[in-house]
Design an enzyme around this catalytic site. Sequence first.
Site, PDB file in Angstrom:
ATOM      1  N   ARG A   1      36.282  54.044  36.481  1.00 51.13           N
ATOM      2  CA  ARG A   1      35.955  53.242  37.881  1.00 51.13           C
ATOM      3  C   ARG A   1      35.317  54.180  39.041  1.00 51.13           C
ATOM      4  O   ARG A   1      33.985  54.426  39.436  1.00 51.13           O
ATOM      5  CB  ARG A   1      37.017  52.571  39.093  1.00 51.13           C
ATOM      6  CG  ARG A   1      37.620  51.689  38.097  1.00 51.13           C
ATOM      7  CD  ARG A   1      38.273  50.618  39.208  1.00 51.13           C
ATOM      8  NE  ARG A   1      39.503  49.160  38.716  1.00 51.13           N
ATOM      9  CZ  ARG A   1      40.553  49.571  37.768  1.00 51.13           C
ATOM     10  NH1 ARG A   1      40.984  50.197  38.512  1.00 51.13           N
ATOM     11  NH2 ARG A   1      41.052  48.352  37.472  1.00 51.13           N
TER      12      ARG A   1
ATOM     13  N   PHE B   1      33.543  40.227  35.098  1.00 57.22           N
ATOM     14  CA  PHE B   1      34.825  40.045  34.879  1.00 57.22           C
ATOM     15  C   PHE B   1      35.662  41.138  35.784  1.00 57.22           C
ATOM     16  O   PHE B   1      36.304  41.879  35.263  1.00 57.22           O
ATOM     17  CB  PHE B   1      35.583  40.470  33.585  1.00 57.22           C
ATOM     18  CG  PHE B   1      34.580  39.222  32.353  1.00 57.22           C
ATOM     19  CD1 PHE B   1      35.272  38.372  31.597  1.00 57.22           C
ATOM     20  CD2 PHE B   1      33.395  40.064  31.189  1.00 57.22           C
ATOM     21  CE1 PHE B   1      34.585  37.525  31.684  1.00 57.22           C
ATOM     22  CE2 PHE B   1      32.963  39.331  30.729  1.00 57.22           C
ATOM     23  CZ  PHE B   1      33.566  37.974  30.332  1.00 57.22           C
TER      24      PHE B   1
ATOM     25  N   ASP C   1      33.876  36.230  39.086  1.00 58.10           N
ATOM     26  CA  ASP C   1      35.289  36.037  37.576  1.00 58.10           C
ATOM     27  C   ASP C   1      35.434  34.145  37.728  1.00 58.10           C
ATOM     28  O   ASP C   1      35.048  34.284  38.543  1.00 58.10           O
ATOM     29  CB  ASP C   1      36.025  36.757  38.095  1.00 58.10           C
ATOM     30  CG  ASP C   1      37.890  36.978  37.589  1.00 58.10           C
ATOM     31  OD1 ASP C   1      38.204  38.398  37.046  1.00 58.10           O
ATOM     32  OD2 ASP C   1      38.400  36.040  37.193  1.00 58.10           O
TER      33      ASP C   1
ATOM     34  N   ASP D   1      33.790  43.577  31.736  1.00 60.00           N
ATOM     35  CA  ASP D   1      35.695  44.397  31.559  1.00 60.00           C
ATOM     36  C   ASP D   1      36.739  42.979  30.803  1.00 60.00           C
ATOM     37  O   ASP D   1      36.853  42.800  31.508  1.00 60.00           O
ATOM     38  CB  ASP D   1      36.137  45.107  33.103  1.00 60.00           C
ATOM     39  CG  ASP D   1      36.860  45.288  32.582  1.00 60.00           C
ATOM     40  OD1 ASP D   1      38.014  45.710  31.223  1.00 60.00           O
ATOM     41  OD2 ASP D   1      37.970  45.667  33.379  1.00 60.00           O
TER      42      ASP D   1
ATOM     43  N   CYS E   1      39.746  45.819  25.952  1.00 59.12           N
ATOM     44  CA  CYS E   1      40.547  46.602  26.013  1.00 59.12           C
ATOM     45  C   CYS E   1      41.540  46.096  25.122  1.00 59.12           C
ATOM     46  O   CYS E   1      43.093  45.529  24.298  1.00 59.12           O
ATOM     47  CB  CYS E   1      41.591  46.079  27.376  1.00 59.12           C
ATOM     48  SG  CYS E   1      41.164  44.385  27.767  1.00 59.12           S
TER      49      CYS E   1
HETATM   50  N1  SAH Z   1      37.095  44.460  35.957  1.00 60.32           N
HETATM   51  C1  SAH Z   1      38.449  44.697  36.287  1.00 60.32           C
HETATM   52  C2  SAH Z   1      39.372  44.165  35.620  1.00 60.32           C
HETATM   53  C3  SAH Z   1      38.979  42.210  34.937  1.00 60.32           C
HETATM   54  S1  SAH Z   1      40.248  41.225  34.033  1.00 60.32           S
HETATM   55  C4  SAH Z   1      39.348  45.631  37.263  1.00 60.32           C
HETATM   56  O1  SAH Z   1      38.593  46.440  37.115  1.00 60.32           O
HETATM   57  O2  SAH Z   1      40.414  45.517  37.508  1.00 60.32           O
HETATM   58  C5  SAH Z   1      39.782  40.173  33.322  1.00 60.32           C
HETATM   59  C6  SAH Z   1      39.307  39.834  34.267  1.00 60.32           C
HETATM   60  O3  SAH Z   1      38.496  38.166  33.401  1.00 60.32           O
HETATM   61  C7  SAH Z   1      39.938  38.301  34.548  1.00 60.32           C
HETATM   62  O4  SAH Z   1      40.477  38.178  36.316  1.00 60.32           O
HETATM   63  C8  SAH Z   1      40.373  37.237  34.187  1.00 60.32           C
HETATM   64  O5  SAH Z   1      40.827  35.834  35.274  1.00 60.32           O
HETATM   65  C9  SAH Z   1      38.801  37.322  34.360  1.00 60.32           C
HETATM   66  N2  SAH Z   1      37.853  36.462  32.823  1.00 60.32           N
HETATM   67  C10 SAH Z   1      38.504  35.591  31.716  1.00 60.32           C
HETATM   68  N3  SAH Z   1      38.322  35.154  31.204  1.00 60.32           N
HETATM   69  C11 SAH Z   1      37.031  35.021  31.646  1.00 60.32           C
HETATM   70  C12 SAH Z   1      35.308  34.631  31.429  1.00 60.32           C
HETATM   71  N4  SAH Z   1      35.030  34.262  30.843  1.00 60.32           N
HETATM   72  N5  SAH Z   1      34.399  34.358  32.565  1.00 60.32           N
HETATM   73  C13 SAH Z   1      34.249  35.183  34.155  1.00 60.32           C
HETATM   74  N6  SAH Z   1      35.833  35.654  34.471  1.00 60.32           N
HETATM   75  C14 SAH Z   1      36.731  35.784  32.893  1.00 60.32           C
END
Ligand code: SAH
Length: 406
Positions: A220, A236, A258, A307, A347
Amino acid sequence: MADARSRPVVRLTPNARHRVLQGHPWVFSNEIASVDGHVEPGDIVEVRDRRDKFVGLGYMNPLSAITVRLLTRHDVEINGAFIRERVRQAILYRESLYGETGPLGQSPKGYRLVFSEGDFLPGLIVDCFGGYIVFQTLTLGIDRWKEDIVSALSEFAEPKGIYERNDAPVRELEGLKQTSGFVGQPFDPVVEMDENGVTVVVDVQKGQKTGYFLDQTDNRFAIRALCEGKTVLDAFSYSGGFGLSAALAGAEQVLCVDVSDAALDLARAAATRNGLNGAMFFRVANVFDVLREFEAGNQQFDVVMLDPPAFARSRKMLERALAGYKEINLRAMKIVKDGGFLCTSSCSQHVTKEEFDEMLEDAARDCRKTVRIVERRGQRADHPVVLGVPETEYLKFRVCQVFDFR
Ligand code: SAH
């Protein structure tokens, strides 16, 4: 020295012996040739090879496919003091790595204090967010030591509060119940911490996993220089980790997307807390749909972050997972402006670095873009990688520059 005769003995088949001797702590059920003595689930056992040579000590759970997890290669006694010392060493490693001079529980920052196999404490995850500790004991063998773990965390990290997040479905595979709650004094479960100048809002009670993804912390920070004055899509976004960092770095506009409204509530709260409301926008939606929509509407961004959650939860799901990664990466490449950047992650421990890079190459070819890798990164050093234990190295992060020509 422990009395060897009182410990059950697990003998390995030849193929397991090879992997285990390379440093891997797991013994699968089909790698066990015999068990001598009575074992209650979670008991400490002595692992020996076919020729009866001592290999190590670990905890055993006959219910789990990973039947034994080794704790040591030495013939010592595994007791509360042993576990406490491992926890202390894990905390000391973070203190020295990050130049923290006082107890980590008094730091305004966030750290993973214990990373399971990466800290030689299989099954144990401990995060500390601005002084508040969240832990998970995900295996029966480690759950047994919960009291010693909690007392070691209290003594060596001096946290402001401790929360147990054992509402994890994987516990059921170990025959453990899902449970969560405060350990000791309750506190406001929505806590704040400092991440390189951003005040992050973490809900330790209802947030995903332990509440926040510390593994991406350095990444980040690394994207900041790319974002000044730019339009950024944080796909995400969860609680806005990347988006907040981009906005703090001076991004003109950041859109966090998200599916979880609760996650975006945390991101909104953090945007307000950091005075970044003017630059940040939020949308509850499926990223797959949003990418398609932006492509159709010719809406482009200077920087796109991807992500997603782990698409592959087992090696069997790999092919489908790679297709999913390829779809979002391909679509993301299409909506990055010429010369702009795609910062993309996986991940999933079942996707190797090589497979991830190949997937990106396929995606670039299919959308007729030229993509150069600016930087290959991974998880922060408080999620240490142990050689010979590939499961400990799970996060792939690539900064890619995307060009329209081919
Ligand atoms: N980038 C974030 C972590 C992401 S974790 C950080 O820096 O902290 C993955 C995220 O994707 C979760 O919040 C989950 O709610 C979301 N997610 C999962 N499938 C998704 C989809 N199809 N569309 C949008 N969000 C999604």
